[in-house]
Design an enzyme around this catalytic site. Structure first.
Site: not given
Length: 980
Positions: A586, A593, A776
């Protein structure tokens, strides 16, 4: 020619053909019965010799070139290997035959009853088998029939006996060779195997204390201890040349033999003083240690310093004042004190004291010295014998400071120069033409005042001197300069005599020329541009850690722990060289990542696939600090099955790397959407790129998709930023659809949705127990690993929130408004109760199989009004009534009326039990039933639940929502941005 001569001739002929001695009878082995006559003949080219177990029962007959061994009554003792050699043969060579005399009563012949080897060598236990037919039933045992140790590695040869390979010290035992004879077990006599340690160095020796001081009449103790891997060593203690007779204590600890000698003196005298030496002797050699024992009449306390007690240091530099202390008994107290003369210097003195038996070294550090730190510094120490002090005088050197004034002395204009500094400054006067701030080297010397008047000379203060320069009549357009200097530096000041008549003024119109105006305009423009760039930079969203840890609270006022102040435990540190990076999982606006393989994580031989968080190379210092804060928070929270756990970190020798668990099935949102497409068909599922795998990567692609806000297809730009692998090619994915087929292929059942909900609730309950607020909670921040286990994470680092329309701009941050509680949206209040609201939105995502919350509603002022008025979404298509009741409870406007995560876990567990009892809820609806459910949901409208608006207005809104489903439009409108 006789038969015997013929036989010798034939044997000799054969030997010449082979070039080595020959033994008759031929063959490597000869088996005979006890009492048999045995004849062994060896023939060579010259004289030959026999070697082997030749006892007096053998008869030797030399008949060159042959030699004959004969015994008329063979016994088991004759069993063995016989060698025939020819010493005179330059080619060397020998012949060998092994003789078995099989005696059923004595199946073993033992050549030695004691075998000694070094640890690590092979040990041969020489028990020879007398009957080769018994080889299949032989074994090695310890005395009294005990089996050998499990780790003992041995082999057997009937010619030589048992061989224990790489013998260990623990295998020190008496062994017996065992054989099965006519159904019974017969053992040999015992063979004692002595395995000795390989002495590669001297014995380890300790003599304590290293130094000893006692007052006459006190008690004292001296301990001499030695350890060795073998018991065969000695230790002794000497006073001078006299060996002391002391009882010895022995022990075995940590696989080493220890011997200790302890000398106890109840009342010491001066005769006990002197040198004491301890000596240990083993097979390798001697090792000695010595110490000094001093006996004194009374206590003492001595203070010395290798430095001068008068110190001169330049201001701004550092000085270390060091005192060495010798004291017995030890110090009871000690301290550094500032004795003046500057009373305003009250800073705590920073010093370090190191102790070494009866000696101390105390160092006072004074960095970046200021003028007010000059003065006397005293070290004061105290013990049982009294106290003592040592004082340093610290004088600071600093450059001169000059001040010039004008005065009248005896009616004459005189310039007065006052210079202060240390050491005493010297003064000179120069003059130069025109008005200037400083005269250059061409200035003319007026006066070199080597006898300036000293006005003040106080210890530790500056020396102040005066110098006078009589200039008579003032001259216009001339500058006088007083210069002062010392060993540290110099300074000067100029003086302009002013003549009243000579005063002139520039015209006003020359003050603002066109060039000056242009420069000022450019400077103003650059200043405005700089302010604009600064404003844009301040408005740019920064990478922040969403998770917060509560330190204390009072009502709705929360105090959060500053994560930068949390400790970082070095136990998490992992060598970055042991990480082998793979593909990028990612990438976001702030970092990425990366999939990696960690070698030796947890165990030395462990190989584990992990996910590694890292910042981009262009990251700012505050973003690096944010990643470090995230690392500290994760290490502070600890481990839990339902959060993405920290495995390690690399904080030294490069960029910060955070190593976490690798979740092979990607995020929960994409998993639900894949399952929806497989179950309901493309026409009713949410949009999904067929090449997209399960992973972590953010990809923003313009493509055709199925509208997520309702159950109708449309085309547009997909603005949801999914977490997928970097490469969209299935051939390059380590976790492609084929790899996930087994897991994804299993039908999605209601119990799966309940498990996801329960696991996330358990993870949130764990965070709440740690006073941690997530801020979140959403399906995109939940990952799935093998076994469909859900784990909570925070992937703001690897999600491109700049292009993710789920995150709305508010101030200089992007916030997931549709998942936020009202108090968080309107009052910026984040609590565990606000996480509960977000969890209710997550439940809606799960039981709608990945639909976007508030379908058909844009984030604008109308949306904010709906939230403030208590608007709630309709029951999802696949949610049981009890689950929808939990959602509604999570969406209570009053935070205190929302359930806790522990209560939610209990409710979900109860629902799971009911699901197991009611078969109808086992599998989710098929495509047809889902379609009808979707239509029903549309008819009911997104406004299901409580709302403060009139029913008629709500119904019209719901109808408009259904009508919009027939119109192709983007899933999320581009005007979803709201600024705080």
């Amino acid at each position: 020619m006789g038969p015997r001569a013929l036989l010798v001739l034939l044997v000799a002929t054969a030997w010449h053909a082979q070039g080595v001695p020959v033994i008759q009878p031929s063959g490597p082995e000869l088996v005979v019965e006890p009492g048999t006559t045995v004849t062994l003949r060896c023939v060579g080219n010259g004289s030959v010799e026999w070697d082997g177990p030749i006892s007096p029962h053998w008869n030797l007959d030399l008949d060159p070139p042959s030699s004959i061994l004969t015994t008329n009554n063979a016994t088991f003792q004759n069993t063995g290997t016989y060698h025939c050699t020819e010493p005179g043969n330059p080619q060397g060579g020998n012949a060998t035959i092994h003789l078995y005399v099989k005696d059923p009563a004595r199946p073993w012949k033992v050549l030695a009853q004691e075998v000694t080897v070094l640890e690590g060598q092979d040990a041969l236990l020489p028990c020879l088998l007398t009957d080769p037919a018994l080889e299949a039933g032989v074994s090695l045992v310890r005395v009294r029939g005990r089996p050998v140790l499990r780790q003992t590695n041995y082999s057997f040869s009937p010619w030589h006996g048992f061989t224990i390979h790489k013998a260990k010290f623990i295998e020190n035992h008496v062994y017996q060779c065992s054989a099965r004879v006519d159904g019974r077990t017969v053992t040999s006599m015992g063979i004692w195997l002595k395995v000795q340690k390989d002495i590669s160095g001297p014995a380890t020796l300790t003599l304590e204390p290293a130094e000893l001081v006692r007052i006459q009449g006190e008690a004292a103790q001296i301990v001499c201890s030695a350890s060795n891997i073998d018991v065969n060593f000695d230790v002794s203690l000497r006073h001078g040349d006299t060996k002391l007779t002391i009882s010895q204590q022995s022990d075995f600890h940590d696989n080493r033999y220890q011997k200790v000698l302890t000398l106890n003196l109840d009342h010491v005298s001066f005769q006990d003083a002197g040198n004491y030496s301890c000596t240990a002797t083993n097979a390798w050699g001697n090792h000695s240690a010595s110490m000094v024992f001093r006996v004194v009449e009374s206590a003492y306390l001595n203070l010395t310093s290798e430095q001068s007690l008068l110190q001169e240091v330049t201001v701004g530099e550092k000085v270390d004042l060091q005192v060495k202390v010798e004291a017995y008994p030890g110090l009871e107290s000690f301290n550094w004190t500032y004795l003046g003369p500057f009373s305003d210097y009250q800073d705590k003195l920073d010093f370090v004291t190191i102790k070494d038996t009866y000696r101390y070294t105390s160092t006072l550090s004074l960095p970046r010295l200021k003028r007010s730190e000059a003065g006397r510094y005293s070290f004061l120490a105290r013990n049982a014998g009294g106290q003592n002090a040592l004082t340093f005088e610290l004088t600071l050197r600093y450059p001169p400071e000059v001040r010039v004034t004008m005065t009248l002395i005896n009616g004459s204009d005189t310039l007065l120069c006052e210079a202060s500094g240390y050491p005493q400054p010297s003064v000179t006067w120069v003059q130069c033409r025109s008005h200037t701030d400083r005269c250059d080297e061409s200035a003319g010397l007026v006066l070199e005042d080597s006898h300036s008047e000293v006005l003040s000379q106080v210890p530790f203060h500056e020396v102040i001197v005066h110098s006078l320069l009589a200039i008579g009549t003032l001259e216009h357009n001339r500058t006088y300069e007083c210069r002062a200097f010392n060993s540290v530096g110099n300074s000067s000041q100029t003086f302009w005599p002013i003549s009243i008549g000579a005063h002139t003024q520039l015209p006003d119109e020359l003050l603002f020329t066109p060039v000056l105006l242009t420069c000022m305009s450019i400077m103003a423009l650059l200043l405005l541009l700089l302010l604009l760039l600064l404003y844009k930079y301040k408005q740019k969203p920064k990478y922040q850690v969403r998770w917060k840890i509560i330190e204390s609270y009072e009502g709705n006022s929360y105090t959060f722990i500053d994560p930068t102040q949390l400790p970082y435990n070095e136990k998490w540190e992992f060598p970055r060289n042991n990480l082998q990076f793979g593909k990028t999982l990612g990438a976001g606006a702030f970092g990425k990542v990366v999939e990696a393989t960690a070698f030796g994580l947890g165990k030395e031989d462990a190989v584990l696939k992990v996910a590694v968080k890292m910042l981009k190379s262009t990251a700012h210092a505050d973003e690096k600090e944010a990643l470090m804060s995230e690392l500290k928070i994760m290490s502070h929270l600890g481990q839990h099955e339902n959060i993405v756990n920290l495995l390690g970190a690399c904080t030294h020798g490069g960029p910060v790397l955070v190593i976490t668990e690798y979740c092979c099935y990607g995020d929960l949102l994409n998993f639900l959407r894949r399952q929806a497409e497989a179950m309901l068909g493309p026409s009713l599922s949410v949009g999904q790129d067929p090449e997209a795998g399960a992973g972590y990567k953010n990809i923003h692609l313009e493509k055709k998709y199925v509208r997520r806000d309702s159950d109708f297809s449309s085309q547009g730009v997909d603005t949801y930023v999914e977490m997928r692998p970097v490469s969209t090619s299935s051939s390059n994915d380590s976790f492609s659809e084929e790899d996930l087929g087994k897991e994804d292929g299993r039908p999605l059942e209601l119990r799966d949705l309940l498990h996801f909900s329960s696991q996330v609730a358990q993870g949130m309950a764990f965070l709440a127990s740690k006073n941690c607020i997530h801020r979140d909670v959403a399906a995109r921040n939940v990952l799935l690993t093998s076994g469909r286990v859900a784990k909570i994470g925070d992937f703001g680092l690897a999600r491109d929130i700049m292009n993710d329309s789920n995150y709305i701009v508010k101030g200089n941050a992007r916030l997931p408004v549709k998942w936020m509680a009202p108090e968080s949206i309107f009052d910026c209040v984040y609590t565990v109760q606000s996480d509960v609201w977000s969890y209710g939105i997550l439940l809606w995502e799960i039981f709608s199989l990945g639909l976007n919350p508030y379908p058909g509603i844009l984030v604008n002022s109308k949306f904010y009004k709906l939230v403030k008025d208590g608007y709630q979404m309709a029951q999802p298509a696949f949610a049981p009534k009890n689950i929808y009741s939990i959602m509604q409870a999570c969406w209570a406007l009053e935070p205190t009326r929302r359930p806790t995560f522990q209560q939610i876990c209990s409710l979900l567990q109860k629902q799971a039990q009911e699901d197991r009892r009611v078969p109808n809820y086992t599998n989710l609806p098929s495509s047809s039933s889902s379609s009808s459910s979707s239509s029903s949901s549309c008819r009911t409208g997104s406004g299901g639940g409580s709302s403060s608006e009139p029913e008629e207005e709500s119904s019209s809104e719901h109808l408009a929502c259904c009508e919009q489903g027939d119109i192709a439009q983007p899933l999320l409108q581009p005007n979803n941005y709201q600024f705080c």
